[in-house]
Each structure stands twice: as structure tokens, then as C-alpha cells.
Motif scaffolding. Structure first.
Motif, short mmCIF file in Angstrom:
data_model
loop_
_atom_site.label_atom_id
_atom_site.label_comp_id
_atom_site.label_asym_id
_atom_site.label_seq_id
_atom_site.Cartn_x
_atom_site.Cartn_y
_atom_site.Cartn_z
N UNK A 42 0.84 -1.20 0.00
CA UNK A 42 0.00 0.00 0.00
C UNK A 42 0.88 1.25 0.00
N UNK A 43 0.24 2.40 -0.10
CA UNK A 43 0.96 3.67 -0.16
C UNK A 43 1.84 3.91 1.06
N UNK A 44 2.92 4.62 0.84
CA UNK A 44 3.85 5.03 1.89
C UNK A 44 4.41 3.85 2.67
N UNK A 45 4.77 2.80 1.95
CA UNK A 45 5.26 1.58 2.60
C UNK A 45 6.78 1.46 2.52
N UNK A 46 7.33 0.79 3.51
CA UNK A 46 8.72 0.38 3.49
C UNK A 46 8.71 -1.12 3.17
N UNK A 47 9.60 -1.55 2.31
CA UNK A 47 9.71 -2.96 1.96
C UNK A 47 10.94 -3.54 2.63
N UNK A 48 10.72 -4.59 3.40
CA UNK A 48 11.83 -5.33 4.03
C UNK A 48 11.98 -6.63 3.26
N UNK A 49 13.19 -6.90 2.79
CA UNK A 49 13.42 -8.09 1.98
C UNK A 49 14.86 -8.56 2.08
N UNK A 50 15.05 -9.83 1.83
CA UNK A 50 16.38 -10.41 1.74
C UNK A 50 16.75 -10.71 0.30
N UNK A 51 15.82 -10.41 -0.61
CA UNK A 51 16.05 -10.62 -2.03
C UNK A 51 16.83 -9.44 -2.59
#
Length: 114
Positions: A42-51
Motif C-alpha cells: 500500500x501507499x507510503x510503505x517500506x519494503x523489508x526483503x532479503x532478495x
């Protein structure tokens, strides 16, 4: 919450996007599957990923993600950093595992994607 707050909470390093740390963050998404990110972000999101690949940056740009946090000590190569700079996507890195990083942000009041 801002990207700067996320950085502080996760003891993260800013890899690129130093001038964009004041961006507002309202939600978070933790995933290594970009198809899930496309479906649920959704809007204004932070994405946390190990990819750690270019598709993460392209997905972030397409979905208007405020910043990316690479977890588990993952660090992007120079091509990914350059792509993030071109697309104005701040990139951070933390040694925390995704579960732990998401929990810290949630406990600090960051909402989940709904």
C-alpha cells in the motif's frame, strides 16, 4: 514515522538516498516474493526483503515504495545501488532478520498493509 526513524529503529545503514530520509512511512511489508509485494503493498510503505536483485528496485519504483530495507546483512551490488539512485528509492541495510525487523517496526507503531 520517517525513513530516518526506520533507520534508527533497525540500526540500519543508509546505502543510498541520504537526502530522502524525511519521507513519511505509514506501512511495512516484509517479503522475498515480489509477486506478494505487488499484490499487497500500500501507499507510503517500506519494503523489508532479503532478495537482492534489480527486480526489487523496479517493483519499489512501480509501487511507490518509500524505501527498501535489505535484511539479514544482505547488501546490493553497484548495479542495484545505481538503479535505486536513478529511481529515487532510498536503500537501507540491517543485520536483523526479517521477522525481527518487522516486529520492531510494528512495536514502534508502524501499521501493517491491509
Amino acid at each position: 514515522m520517517t525513513v530516518n526513524d526506520v533507520r534508527d529503529l533497525l540500526d540500519a545503514t543508509v546505502i543510498t538516498g541520504q537526502t530522502m530520509l524525511s519521507r513519511e512511512v505509514r506501512t511495512a511489508c516484509g517479503s522475498d516474493m515480489m509477486s506478494d509485494v505487488l499484490a499487497y503493498i500500500r501507499d507510503n510503505a517500506v519494503l523489508l526483503t532479503g532478495l537482492v536483485n534489480p527486480q526489487v528496485i523496479r517493483t519499489a519504483d512501480m509501487m511507490g515504495i518509500v524505501c527498501i530495507v535489505f535484511v539479514r546483512g544482505k547488501t546490493p551490488d553497484s548495479f542495484i545501488i545505481q538503479l535505486a539512485e536513478e529511481m529515487n528509492v532510498p536503500v537501507l541495510a540491517t543485520n536483523l532478520r526479517m521477522f525481527e525487523a518487522c516486529g520492531i517496526l510494528y512495536s514502534a507503531g508502524l501499521g501493517a498493509n491491509k
